[in-house]
Design an enzyme around this catalytic site. Structure first.
Site, short mmCIF file in Angstrom:
data_model
loop_
_atom_site.label_atom_id
_atom_site.label_comp_id
_atom_site.label_asym_id
_atom_site.label_seq_id
_atom_site.Cartn_x
_atom_site.Cartn_y
_atom_site.Cartn_z
N ASP A 226 0.86 -1.18 0.00
CA ASP A 226 0.00 0.00 0.00
C ASP A 226 0.90 1.23 0.00
O ASP A 226 1.59 1.50 0.99
CB ASP A 226 -0.92 0.00 1.22
CG ASP A 226 -1.85 1.21 1.25
OD1 ASP A 226 -2.80 1.23 0.45
OD2 ASP A 226 -1.60 2.13 2.05
N GLU A 321 -2.10 -1.41 -5.83
CA GLU A 321 -3.35 -0.76 -6.21
C GLU A 321 -3.17 0.00 -7.52
O GLU A 321 -2.07 0.44 -7.86
CB GLU A 321 -3.80 0.21 -5.12
CG GLU A 321 -4.29 -0.45 -3.86
CD GLU A 321 -4.75 0.57 -2.83
OE1 GLU A 321 -5.94 0.58 -2.49
OE2 GLU A 321 -3.90 1.36 -2.38
N ASP A 403 -3.24 1.54 6.99
CA ASP A 403 -2.39 1.17 5.86
C ASP A 403 -2.00 -0.30 5.91
O ASP A 403 -1.96 -0.97 4.87
CB ASP A 403 -1.14 2.05 5.84
CG ASP A 403 -1.46 3.51 5.59
OD1 ASP A 403 -2.50 3.78 4.94
OD2 ASP A 403 -0.70 4.39 6.03
#
Length: 472
Positions: A226, A321, A403
């Site tokens: 992340d 992502e 996170d």
């Protein structure tokens, strides 16, 4: 121009080395890069003049057959026109390499082609404007594709057409050994100037076996990453990679240097609105500002390269992502921090490094709620503000850093994939991975980096396996 396609088992990558040119060599570098800028600007003005002339003739009702002939945008057309007029517009053309002029013409052809593709809808993204002339004090560069292009066996010099033998600041051993072993082929070389320093970047076709290096033991099968602002990245293993924030660290020095540069006499007089000769102190002040920006960019690039290389080497599957960074930077409160962290670099680096080292990259959907979903019970929250840095699940009672929770959710996306045949669940890349074998020790000619000896490599693998056994 047709793009080079490497054969099966080969990849195209760059080897960049800092140069240490002498006085006359620096002049030759500036002369060739200046020639590339000159031909770009001259042919751009010619295309603009022909375009305006044809538009004026059309407004006067001149038939198409009687109008000024159109100037073609392709590289052969631009090169043909330049060869016809160069002896009048550039009598000094023989002092420079033909590759320098070809660089400017190729850049202009690509810029005009991109403009036309953007205008007709064939190019995605924001609509591009008409190409602009290159400024004299912008970044200098020239690309060489033919002639004598090589690295010397002494690992301290490179040879370029018309520029000769130039010493390098660092060793060229990594590239020279691959070329000597026949596992690399130099395609082109590009010289460029950044903050007063000259660099040579070789475009090289390299044969890779897509195996993990012996000095990089496996740390796990799947890892979720992340990207953030406070931390450069947060891994599903719980590791928090610190963000060096180089621009924030250099902000005070940069502000001082820019204020000093603003007090100098520059090349433009705002009172008379005319150009003037810049002072020497203005040039030195501008060089100081440029060096600070170059240092910031170098620190940021080094941080991302170290992280992405480690992830691609130590894990079989990396999940990231699909961030919409262009939309995120519209928030003026986060724009500076986001630009300083450059989160889009994570996916860009992993997209090719995972193919180098035989691992797999999985890109999660942009709208997947990784931060709002509980990593334990998979309950999704309807809302989660950016100020809430701790994820508290009301269903199972999990309390975790948001996170870390997002990184665990990303890693869980590919738990159902058969990892014995790793492949990108979204693009299908990396369906076959060769078994990992220890790299040859010692002075292997095709090694890119130094390898530990056989005994040390065995002890490292044994220690790593023992650590994994204890932790799991």
């Amino acid at each position: 121009m047709k793009r080079y396609e490497p054969p099966a088992g080969w990849v195209v990558q760059a080897y960049k080395f800092a140069l240490d040119p002498g006085g006359t060599q620096t002049g030759s570098l500036r002369r060739n890069t200046g020639a590339a800028r000159f031909v770009y600007n001259h042919m751009l003005r010619r295309v603009c003049a022909v375009k305006l002339q044809r538009a004026a003739e059309a407004s006067y009702g001149v038939p198409e057959a009687d109008r000024t002939p159109w100037q073609g945008w392709s590289l052969p057309d631009l090169r043909r026109t330049w060869n016809e007029i160069k002896q009048w517009v550039a009598p000094w053309w023989a002092e420079c390499s033909k590759e320098a002029f070809n660089t400017g013409l190729a850049n202009l052809s690509a810029a005009l082609g991109n403009w036309h593709a953007s205008r007709t809808g064939a190019r995605k993204g924001r609509r591009m404007g008409w190409p602009r002339p290159k400024r004299k004090h912008a970044q200098r560069s020239a690309r060489f594709t033919t002639g004598a292009i090589r690295v010397d066996p002494d690992y301290r010099h490179v040879v370029l057409p018309r520029l000769g033998r130039i010493r390098t600041h660092e060793s060229t051993r990594k590239l020279a050994r691959r070329v000597r072993a026949g596992t690399a082929q130099i395609l082109s070389a590009t010289v460029s100037e950044t903050a007063g320093r000259w660099f040579c970047s070789f475009q090289v076709a390299v044969r890779r076996d897509h195996s993990r290096p012996a000095h990089a033991p496996r740390a796990g099968r799947v890892v979720g990453v992340d990207a953030g602002v406070k931390h450069l990245a947060v891994l599903s293993t719980g590791e928090l990679v610190p963000n060096p924030a180089p621009f924030k660290a250099a902000l005070q020095k940069l502000g001082k240097a820019q204020r000093r540069a603003a007090r100098r006499i520059g090349p433009y007089d705002p009172a008379t609105r005319r150009r003037r000769t810049a002072s020497n102190r203005w040039q030195r002040a501008q060089a100081a500002v440029t060096r600070l920006h170059a240092t910031v960019a170098a620190v940021r690039a080094d941080s991302w390269h170290q992280l992405t290389t480690r992830l691609a080497q130590q894990f079989d599957t990396v999940v990231v992502e699909d961030l919409h960074v262009a939309g995120m930077v519209r928030n003026r409160k986060l724009a500076r921090s986001l630009a300083d962290a450059a989160p889009a670099t994570l996916r860009r680096h992993l997209s090719y490094k995972t193919r180098w080292y035989g691992s797999t990259l999985h890109v999660a959907d942009r709208w997947y709620p990784s931060s709002k979903t509980c990593s334990a019970c998979k309950t999704a929250k309807p809302k989660l503000s950016l100020a809430e840095r701790t994820f508290n699940c009301t269903t199972c009672g999990l309390s975790l850093d948001r996170d870390v929770n997002a990184a665990r959710n990303l890693a869980a996306l590919v738990r159902h994939v058969d990892l014995e045949l790793p492949g990108d669940a979204k693009t299908g890349r990396g369906a076959y991975v060769r078994p990992v074998r220890p790299a040859p020790a010692g002075g292997a000619a095709c090694d890119e980096t130094s390898r530990p000896s056989g005994a040390n490599a065995g002890r490292q693998r044994t220690a790593a396996d023992r650590e994994l056994t204890f932790t799991h």
